[in-house]
Enzyme design. Structure first.
Site, mmCIF file in Angstrom:
data_model
loop_
_atom_site.group_PDB
_atom_site.id
_atom_site.type_symbol
_atom_site.label_atom_id
_atom_site.label_comp_id
_atom_site.label_asym_id
_atom_site.label_seq_id
_atom_site.Cartn_x
_atom_site.Cartn_y
_atom_site.Cartn_z
ATOM 1 C CD GLU A 80 54.251 -13.358 82.256
ATOM 2 O OE1 GLU A 80 53.274 -13.926 81.748
ATOM 3 O OE2 GLU A 80 54.206 -12.698 83.308
ATOM 4 N NE ARG A 116 41.773 -20.039 74.327
ATOM 5 C CZ ARG A 116 42.694 -20.438 75.226
ATOM 6 N NH1 ARG A 116 42.581 -21.613 75.793
ATOM 7 N NH2 ARG A 116 43.698 -19.673 75.546
HETATM 8 P P1 AMP Z 1 50.390 -13.658 73.629
HETATM 9 O O1 AMP Z 1 51.399 -14.442 72.875
HETATM 10 O O2 AMP Z 1 50.886 -13.115 74.916
HETATM 11 O O3 AMP Z 1 49.710 -12.604 72.761
HETATM 12 O O4 AMP Z 1 49.254 -14.684 74.098
HETATM 13 C C1 AMP Z 1 48.290 -15.105 73.203
HETATM 14 C C2 AMP Z 1 47.956 -16.555 73.370
HETATM 15 O O5 AMP Z 1 47.826 -16.942 74.738
HETATM 16 C C3 AMP Z 1 46.623 -16.823 72.718
HETATM 17 O O6 AMP Z 1 46.711 -18.050 72.003
HETATM 18 C C4 AMP Z 1 45.642 -16.888 73.863
HETATM 19 O O7 AMP Z 1 44.736 -17.947 73.678
HETATM 20 C C5 AMP Z 1 46.478 -17.128 75.111
HETATM 21 N N1 AMP Z 1 46.209 -16.151 76.185
HETATM 22 C C6 AMP Z 1 47.064 -15.228 76.653
HETATM 23 N N2 AMP Z 1 46.545 -14.501 77.644
HETATM 24 C C7 AMP Z 1 45.278 -14.963 77.811
HETATM 25 C C8 AMP Z 1 44.188 -14.582 78.669
HETATM 26 N N3 AMP Z 1 44.289 -13.595 79.577
HETATM 27 N N4 AMP Z 1 43.032 -15.269 78.553
HETATM 28 C C9 AMP Z 1 42.912 -16.262 77.641
HETATM 29 N N5 AMP Z 1 43.889 -16.656 76.811
HETATM 30 C C10 AMP Z 1 45.063 -16.013 76.875
#
Ligand code: AMP
Length: 174
Positions: A99, A62
């Site tokens: 995770e 995205r």
């Molecule tokens: P992080 O690395 O945990 O910051 O996760 C970010 C990535 O995961 C981004 O590319 C988001 O598109 C996706 N992502 C993580 N959590 C969500 C969520 N609750 N809703 C939509 N996309 C998420």
């Protein structure tokens, strides 16, 4: 209604997707609405219009949507940061912990030059792992991450703390 409140009405929360306990923030209603898309792209780039950004890098998938529109808006190029095995030419890569398990991101070896000033763009900041790894990848090339910009930030996960001294900009918070 304030612009960013309007934008928030275009984010749909899907409980328990893709797995139990995750509140998935679905940005596709925002993409469908041209006025909201314009608000989002303008909002992402507004603080960086006069900061000599040389390119925008966006995280698969995205981040490609918002990142390339933002690049057009700033009249700079776009660099896709991709999942492993997708880019056809020589790559540099970075691995990071999710995770559950490990993930990697790759960029073409000629995508960034020493001294480039990069704006990172993704749809959403959650734990910050993806953005942190993306910063490390840009730095491997000798590039500078001027800032990370997100449409949505999930405050409870405190992703900002992963990004240390990097300027972090978001439009909508939960
Ligand atoms: P992080 O690395 O945990 O910051 O996760 C970010 C990535 O995961 C981004 O590319 C988001 O598109 C996706 N992502 C993580 N959590 C969500 C969520 N609750 N809703 C939509 N996309 C998420």
């Amino acid at each position: 209604m304030r612009d960013m409140d309007k934008l928030k009405t275009k984010i749909r929360t899907i409980p328990n997707f893709p797995k139990p306990g995750i509140q998935f923030k679905d940005i596709t209603p925002l993409l469908l609405d041209p006025a909201s898309l314009e608000l989002a792209v303008n909002g992402l780039v507004q603080p960086f219009r006069d900061t000599n950004i040389t390119a925008i890098a966006g995280m698969e998938a995205r981040g490609f949507i918002f990142g390339s529109l933002a690049a057009r808006e700033l009249n700079v190029g776009f660099i896709p940061l991709r999942k492993p095995g997708k880019l056809p030419y020589n790559v540099k890569s970075v691995s990071y912990t999710l995770e559950y398990g490990e993930a990697s991101l790759e960029a073409h070896s000629d995508a960034i030059k020493t001294g480039d000033r990069i704006l990172l763009v993704d749809d959403l900041l959650a734990t910050g792992g993806t953005a942190r790894a993306s910063c490390q990848l840009v730095e491997q090339f000798g590039g500078t991450v001027v800032a990370c910009a997100f449409v949505v930030e999930l405050l409870s996960l405190n992703g900002r703390s992963q990004l240390d001294n990097t300027h972090t900009h978001s439009l909508i918070t939960y």
